[in-house]
Design a protein around this motif. Structure first.
Motif, PDB file in Angstrom:
ATOM      1  N   VAL A   1       0.738  -1.290   0.052  1.00  0.00           N
ATOM      2  CA  VAL A   1      -0.050   0.045  -0.121  1.00  0.00           C
ATOM      3  C   VAL A   1       0.966   1.205  -0.023  1.00  0.00           C
ATOM      4  CG1 VAL A   1      -1.520   1.271   1.452  1.00  0.00           C
ATOM      5  CG2 VAL A   1      -1.857  -0.929   0.997  1.00  0.00           C
ATOM      6  N   ASP A   2       1.921   1.335   0.902  1.00  0.00           N
ATOM      7  CA  ASP A   2       2.973   2.565   0.832  1.00  0.00           C
ATOM      8  C   ASP A   2       3.487   2.650  -0.421  1.00  0.00           C
ATOM      9  OD1 ASP A   2       2.035   2.748   3.564  1.00  0.00           O
ATOM     10  OD2 ASP A   2       4.065   1.958   4.391  1.00  0.00           O
ATOM     11  N   THR A   3       4.033   1.561  -1.025  1.00  0.00           N
ATOM     12  CA  THR A   3       4.500   1.464  -2.406  1.00  0.00           C
ATOM     13  C   THR A   3       3.530   2.126  -3.497  1.00  0.00           C
ATOM     14  OG1 THR A   3       5.890  -0.164  -1.833  1.00  0.00           O
ATOM     15  CG2 THR A   3       6.007   0.447  -4.264  1.00  0.00           C
ATOM     16  N   ILE A   4       2.318   1.557  -3.316  1.00  0.00           N
ATOM     17  CA  ILE A   4       1.486   2.123  -4.409  1.00  0.00           C
ATOM     18  C   ILE A   4       1.110   3.790  -4.068  1.00  0.00           C
ATOM     19  CG2 ILE A   4      -0.954   1.889  -5.025  1.00  0.00           C
ATOM     20  CD1 ILE A   4      -0.705  -0.931  -4.551  1.00  0.00           C
ATOM     21  N   SER A   5       1.074   4.167  -2.864  1.00  0.00           N
ATOM     22  CA  SER A   5       0.844   5.469  -2.596  1.00  0.00           C
ATOM     23  C   SER A   5       1.896   6.414  -3.023  1.00  0.00           C
ATOM     24  CB  SER A   5       0.605   5.749  -1.032  1.00  0.00           C
ATOM     25  OG  SER A   5      -0.508   5.039  -0.650  1.00  0.00           O
ATOM     26  N   MET A   6       3.104   5.897  -2.979  1.00  0.00           N
ATOM     27  CA  MET A   6       4.292   6.697  -3.496  1.00  0.00           C
ATOM     28  C   MET A   6       4.401   6.771  -4.876  1.00  0.00           C
ATOM     29  SD  MET A   6       8.375   6.011  -2.516  1.00  0.00           S
ATOM     30  CE  MET A   6       8.411   4.201  -3.420  1.00  0.00           C
ATOM     31  N   LEU A   7       4.038   5.584  -5.427  1.00  0.00           N
ATOM     32  CA  LEU A   7       3.931   5.748  -7.071  1.00  0.00           C
ATOM     33  C   LEU A   7       2.784   6.756  -7.485  1.00  0.00           C
ATOM     34  CD1 LEU A   7       4.570   1.980  -7.880  1.00  0.00           C
ATOM     35  CD2 LEU A   7       6.091   3.862  -8.205  1.00  0.00           C
ATOM     36  N   ASP A   8       1.677   6.512  -6.692  1.00  0.00           N
ATOM     37  CA  ASP A   8       0.465   7.662  -7.335  1.00  0.00           C
ATOM     38  C   ASP A   8       0.908   8.904  -7.226  1.00  0.00           C
ATOM     39  OD1 ASP A   8      -1.116   5.268  -7.864  1.00  0.00           O
ATOM     40  OD2 ASP A   8      -2.324   5.422  -6.041  1.00  0.00           O
ATOM     41  N   LYS A   9       1.749   9.319  -6.140  1.00  0.00           N
ATOM     42  CA  LYS A   9       2.318  10.676  -5.814  1.00  0.00           C
ATOM     43  C   LYS A   9       3.198  10.921  -6.944  1.00  0.00           C
ATOM     44  CE  LYS A   9       1.446  10.703  -0.959  1.00  0.00           C
ATOM     45  NZ  LYS A   9       1.900  10.792   0.267  1.00  0.00           N
ATOM     46  N   ILE A  10       4.188  10.268  -7.682  1.00  0.00           N
ATOM     47  CA  ILE A  10       5.006  10.350  -8.425  1.00  0.00           C
ATOM     48  C   ILE A  10       4.373  10.835  -9.869  1.00  0.00           C
ATOM     49  CG2 ILE A  10       6.826   9.397  -9.840  1.00  0.00           C
ATOM     50  CD1 ILE A  10       7.991   7.984  -7.096  1.00  0.00           C
TER      51      ILE A  10
END
Length: 107
Positions: A96-105
């Motif tokens: 979930v954290d990785t997906i959130s980070m990718l979404d922000k990028i």
């Protein structure tokens, strides 16, 4: 915490540090199984499954009971199921954290 306890934990987690061993434990969490059942469910050859069961038995994570000419394996401690569940939750949290980070990028 004593050095003995730290060593026990390190050895315990080393015994879990193989994908096939984890899969075997997940299957045994569903109920006791023979080597043939485990082999069939994981789709792996007998020697690989037997080798990993030996590691798990040596570390007292699973037990084997003779039933005629078969050995039936089971989890030695049902809390292994809780440990596997916690590991899945930790993985999901990281995902979930990785997906959130990718979404922000990608915004």
């Amino acid at each position: 915490m004593t050095l003995d306890m730290q060593q026990f934990k390190a050895d315990f987690f080393k015994a879990l540090a193989h994908p096939l061993r984890i899969r075997i434990l997940e299957l045994l969490a569903e109920g006791d199984k023979s080597v043939n059942e485990i082999q069939s469910l994981v789709g792996s050859e007998g020697s690989a499954v037997s080798q990993q069961l030996t590691v798990l038995r040596t570390k007292n994570i699973v037990t084997g009971t003779k039933d005629g000419n078969r050995v039936i394996y089971s989890l030695r401690d049902p809390m292994i199921i809780d440990l596997l569940t916690v590991a899945r939750h930790i993985f999901n949290n990281h995902l979930v954290d990785t997906i959130s980070m990718l979404d922000k990028i990608n915004e």
